[in-house]
Design a protein around this motif. Structure first.
Motif, PDB file in Angstrom:
ATOM      1  N   CYS A   1      -1.806   1.094  12.893  1.00  0.00           N
ATOM      2  CA  CYS A   1      -2.523   2.250  13.426  1.00  0.00           C
ATOM      3  C   CYS A   1      -3.715   1.787  14.255  1.00  0.00           C
ATOM      4  O   CYS A   1      -4.100   0.615  14.238  1.00  0.00           O
ATOM      5  CB  CYS A   1      -3.003   3.158  12.295  1.00  0.00           C
ATOM      6  SG  CYS A   1      -1.746   3.538  11.061  1.00  0.00           S
TER       7      CYS A   1
ATOM      8  N   TYR B   1      -5.864  -0.987  12.647  1.00  0.00           N
ATOM      9  CA  TYR B   1      -5.769  -0.999  11.190  1.00  0.00           C
ATOM     10  C   TYR B   1      -4.309  -1.136  10.776  1.00  0.00           C
ATOM     11  O   TYR B   1      -3.394  -0.915  11.573  1.00  0.00           O
ATOM     12  CB  TYR B   1      -6.358   0.284  10.579  1.00  0.00           C
ATOM     13  CG  TYR B   1      -7.804   0.526  10.951  1.00  0.00           C
ATOM     14  CD1 TYR B   1      -8.830   0.055  10.143  1.00  0.00           C
ATOM     15  CD2 TYR B   1      -8.145   1.226  12.111  1.00  0.00           C
ATOM     16  CE1 TYR B   1     -10.157   0.273  10.483  1.00  0.00           C
ATOM     17  CE2 TYR B   1      -9.461   1.448  12.452  1.00  0.00           C
ATOM     18  CZ  TYR B   1     -10.467   0.966  11.635  1.00  0.00           C
ATOM     19  OH  TYR B   1     -11.769   1.175  11.980  1.00  0.00           O
TER      20      TYR B   1
ATOM     21  N   LEU C   1      -1.866   0.323   7.657  1.00  0.00           N
ATOM     22  CA  LEU C   1      -1.752   1.291   6.564  1.00  0.00           C
ATOM     23  C   LEU C   1      -0.579   0.899   5.678  1.00  0.00           C
ATOM     24  O   LEU C   1       0.557   0.797   6.153  1.00  0.00           O
ATOM     25  CB  LEU C   1      -1.563   2.705   7.119  1.00  0.00           C
ATOM     26  CG  LEU C   1      -1.629   3.874   6.133  1.00  0.00           C
ATOM     27  CD1 LEU C   1      -2.184   5.104   6.830  1.00  0.00           C
ATOM     28  CD2 LEU C   1      -0.257   4.216   5.549  1.00  0.00           C
TER      29      LEU C   1
ATOM     30  N   TYR D   1       1.645   2.005   2.490  1.00  0.00           N
ATOM     31  CA  TYR D   1       2.018   3.143   1.644  1.00  0.00           C
ATOM     32  C   TYR D   1       2.884   2.617   0.510  1.00  0.00           C
ATOM     33  O   TYR D   1       3.972   2.071   0.732  1.00  0.00           O
ATOM     34  CB  TYR D   1       2.781   4.194   2.453  1.00  0.00           C
ATOM     35  CG  TYR D   1       2.971   5.502   1.719  1.00  0.00           C
ATOM     36  CD1 TYR D   1       2.088   6.546   1.906  1.00  0.00           C
ATOM     37  CD2 TYR D   1       4.031   5.679   0.837  1.00  0.00           C
ATOM     38  CE1 TYR D   1       2.245   7.758   1.233  1.00  0.00           C
ATOM     39  CE2 TYR D   1       4.202   6.873   0.153  1.00  0.00           C
ATOM     40  CZ  TYR D   1       3.306   7.902   0.355  1.00  0.00           C
ATOM     41  OH  TYR D   1       3.456   9.091  -0.310  1.00  0.00           O
TER      42      TYR D   1
ATOM     43  N   VAL E   1      -5.872   1.407   3.612  1.00  0.00           N
ATOM     44  CA  VAL E   1      -6.054   1.162   5.048  1.00  0.00           C
ATOM     45  C   VAL E   1      -6.897  -0.089   5.179  1.00  0.00           C
ATOM     46  O   VAL E   1      -8.039  -0.138   4.686  1.00  0.00           O
ATOM     47  CB  VAL E   1      -6.718   2.355   5.753  1.00  0.00           C
ATOM     48  CG1 VAL E   1      -6.883   2.055   7.239  1.00  0.00           C
ATOM     49  CG2 VAL E   1      -5.895   3.620   5.552  1.00  0.00           C
TER      50      VAL E   1
ATOM     51  N   LEU F   1      -3.414   9.669  -0.151  1.00  0.00           N
ATOM     52  CA  LEU F   1      -3.896  10.034   1.185  1.00  0.00           C
ATOM     53  C   LEU F   1      -4.118  11.545   1.221  1.00  0.00           C
ATOM     54  O   LEU F   1      -3.166  12.322   1.353  1.00  0.00           O
ATOM     55  CB  LEU F   1      -2.895   9.601   2.255  1.00  0.00           C
ATOM     56  CG  LEU F   1      -2.803   8.108   2.542  1.00  0.00           C
ATOM     57  CD1 LEU F   1      -1.767   7.855   3.617  1.00  0.00           C
ATOM     58  CD2 LEU F   1      -4.136   7.549   2.960  1.00  0.00           C
TER      59      LEU F   1
END
Length: 605
Positions: free
Chosen positions: A241, A255, A257, A259, A268, A290
């Protein structure tokens, strides 16, 4: 003293290595050993002595299992005869506190023949989440409700339940050594039994997994659903991201991320580059759910969270090219890794191509060099621009200076001018190959006087002269040998804004411009200059020099003769360099130098 030894009801025999465990040779009657010995008063005495083992273990040794004899009938202690003789049984026990499917646990029961102690150790199961190890340490296990009796070898059998400190162990099998031990002693033992199953068939009518507890960081599920952890553990979706900070002095930062599918949480992480000038914070957002929007600033109970949960981002909503908002920051998902693409394709969510960032504009840095102010040389002024704090001295090429020492190119020229008084003025332009410096000398001309000496004068001191093209560049450029090789008769050159026309050259310059010296590099010229200097010390005439080198008096100089001569005068050269020198000046190709070729070699310097 007379002792009566009762015969034990069961005689246990071990392996043939240590013979009887209990004495079969003892019969009802006295065990007496009468020996004579001389007392302290010098008189012979007789004393009825009990056998030796009673002195070590006491009178009660006749009633326990410490009475051991070897094959020769001699007494052997139990800790020696039965050392490292251990009976091993495979058992299982039930843990009522464990979850369904993990209540049956396997263990191993050890019984040590040396002292009759017992130990229980649970079998270690890798990655089971259950603490395993020693269940019962080694000790003499008492029988429950027996009034102080302990477990012995007669109490263990397949199918028997052994109770140790309130926990029941069911014996299902034994190892080969244990079974052979019982067979040698004539004790029958049962056949192995199968391990009971603790598997529970899942219910097909049950509803979805029910969450019984939930917290911001951890989600606990019911005990009956463990497939999610086993199937999704260590499976992480990775998205790349970026966040564009539109504030003053803001820029676009990147960044990663992560999950986590096992509990629907994410983190993050900031991507750092070398010399990016940012603080080394690795994590922008710790691992947590999130949330869509900011966390609620109210105190909520568990019941409130169940009734009105705050919306969260799910992995099905994360796609490449989508903008998600996390804590009032808009993150653009630019790309994902291959595992994430395969996972999305498997679940019917194909991802688009990566959104590549625009390449940053490359600002070409151009060093601005100020104009020369006239202080010092141009080279020193240029060094203050390159190294303003610690300027460096210009390096000189000493090899070039030594190889070209005394080599001067001379051009005869006339000045090109519209002034009538300059007509007929002749000059000698000298170029010194050792340091690339120029000097201009005006020749004496009869019947001329324009403020000049009639016998000639210096027109330009010896120094480096700027090339006319140097005015177009901020870096100084001087006349070099490459520039002078283009000077021919009729060429016009500019020296310090004065224009000259070349009208002639000397023999050395004409030979150099014709290319005869281009085959000789700097190292060869240095060797030739040393040879010429040493030859002048030996003789003045070239004929005498040639005869000195020609040691065989055959009219030619071979490579061996030249090598011996150079070593005698202190010039160290390799054999390959000597052959290269001869090949450069050997015009007839006979592999040696005659008188004319030797003179030409010395004239090159």
């Amino acid at each position: 003293m007379r002792l009566t030894a009762p015969k034990p009801p069961v005689t246990i025999r071990g392996m043939s290595a240590y013979g009887n465990i209990l004495s079969d040779g003892l019969e009802d009657g006295a065990l007496e050993d009468t020996r004579s010995f001389r007392g302290m008063d010098g008189r012979d005495s007789s004393l009825s002595m009990v056998s030796d083992y009673t002195l070590s273990y006491g009178l009660e040794a006749l009633d326990n299992d410490k009475l051991v004899k070897n094959d020769d009938g001699r007494f052997v202690p139990a800790f020696v005869a039965l050392d490292r003789k251990v009976l091993r049984f495979h058992v299982w026990f039930r843990d009522p506190r464990a979850a369904v499917g993990f209540k049956i646990r396997q263990a191993t029961l050890f019984h040590y023949l040396e002292d009759g102690s017992t130990r229980v150790s649970e079998k270690r199961v890798e990655n089971s989440g259950i603490v395993t190890g020693e269940v019962a340490c080694r000790h003499r296990a008492p029988k429950p409700g027996s009034g102080g009796e302990f477990y012995s070898v007669e109490d263990f059998d397949v199918g028997v339940e052994v109770v140790i400190f309130g926990r029941t162990y069911s014996i299902i099998d034994m190892d080969d050594f244990t079974r052979e031990f019982y067979e040698l002693n004539g004790i029958a033992r049962g056949e192995p039994l199968p391990m009971p199953s603790d598997y529970v068939e899942p219910s097909t009518t049950a509803g979805p997994p029910k969450t019984i507890h939930s917290y911001p960081d951890v989600v606990f599920q019911s005990q009956g659903v463990s497939d999610r952890f086993l199937n999704l553990d260590r499976k992480v979706l990775r998205f790349y991201c970026s966040w564009n900070d539109d504030r003053a002095y803001g820029e676009e930062t990147y960044y990663v991320l992560h999950y986590f599918l096992v509990d629907d949480t994410a983190e993050v992480l900031e991507v750092h580059h070398r010399n990016d000038g940012r603080d080394p914070w690795t994590s922008l957002l710790k691992r947590r759910p999130l949330l869509k929007g900011l966390p609620r600033q109210v105190i909520e109970t568990e019941e409130d969270r169940k009734k009105n949960p705050q919306p969260r981002w799910h992995w099905t909503e994360l796609t490449v090219g989508k903008v998600i908002q996390l804590y009032n920051r808009d993150f653009l998902i630019r790309d994902c890794d291959q595992f994430t693409r395969d996972w999305m394709d498997k679940h019917g969510l194909p991802q688009t191509e990566a959104v590549l960032p625009e390449p940053p504009a490359l600002l070409e840095f151009k060093r601005k060099i100020p104009n020369y102010l006239g202080f010092g040389s141009r080279e020193d002024s240029f060094q203050t621009v390159l190294n303003p704090i610690m300027p460096k001295v210009n390096k000189k090429d000493f090899i070039k200076a030594m190889a070209n020492s005394g080599k001067i190119m001379r051009f005869k020229a006339k000045i090109v001018s519209t002034i009538p008084e300059d007509e007929g003025r002749l000059f000698i332009i000298s170029f010194f190959l050792a340091d690339d410096e120029l000097s201009v000398y005006e020749l004496p001309t009869r019947n001329t006087f324009s403020g000049l000496r009639a016998d000639g004068s210096k027109f330009l001191e010896k120094k480096k002269v700027l090339h006319p093209d140097s005015k177009q560049s901020s870096i100084p450029r001087y006349y070099s040998l490459n520039d002078l090789q283009t000077w021919q008769v009729g060429s016009r050159v500019v020296i310090n804004s004065f224009q000259f026309e070349i009208i002639g050259t000397d023999d050395y310059t004409s030979n150099l411009l014709s290319g005869e010296h281009q085959q000789i590099d700097m190292s060869k010229r240095l060797i030739l200059s040393q040879i010429k200097s040493e030859m002048r010390k030996i003789a003045i005439q070239q004929k005498d020099q040639f005869e000195y080198v020609d040691r065989r008096d055959d009219g030619v100089i071979s490579a061996d003769e030249l090598d011996a001569t150079l070593k005698s005068v202190g010039i160290r050269v390799s054999e390959a360099e000597i052959h290269e020198l001869i090949s450069l000046f050997d015009l007839d190709g006979d592999g040696a130098l005659n008188f004319e070729e030797f003179n030409k070699m010395l004239e090159q310097i």
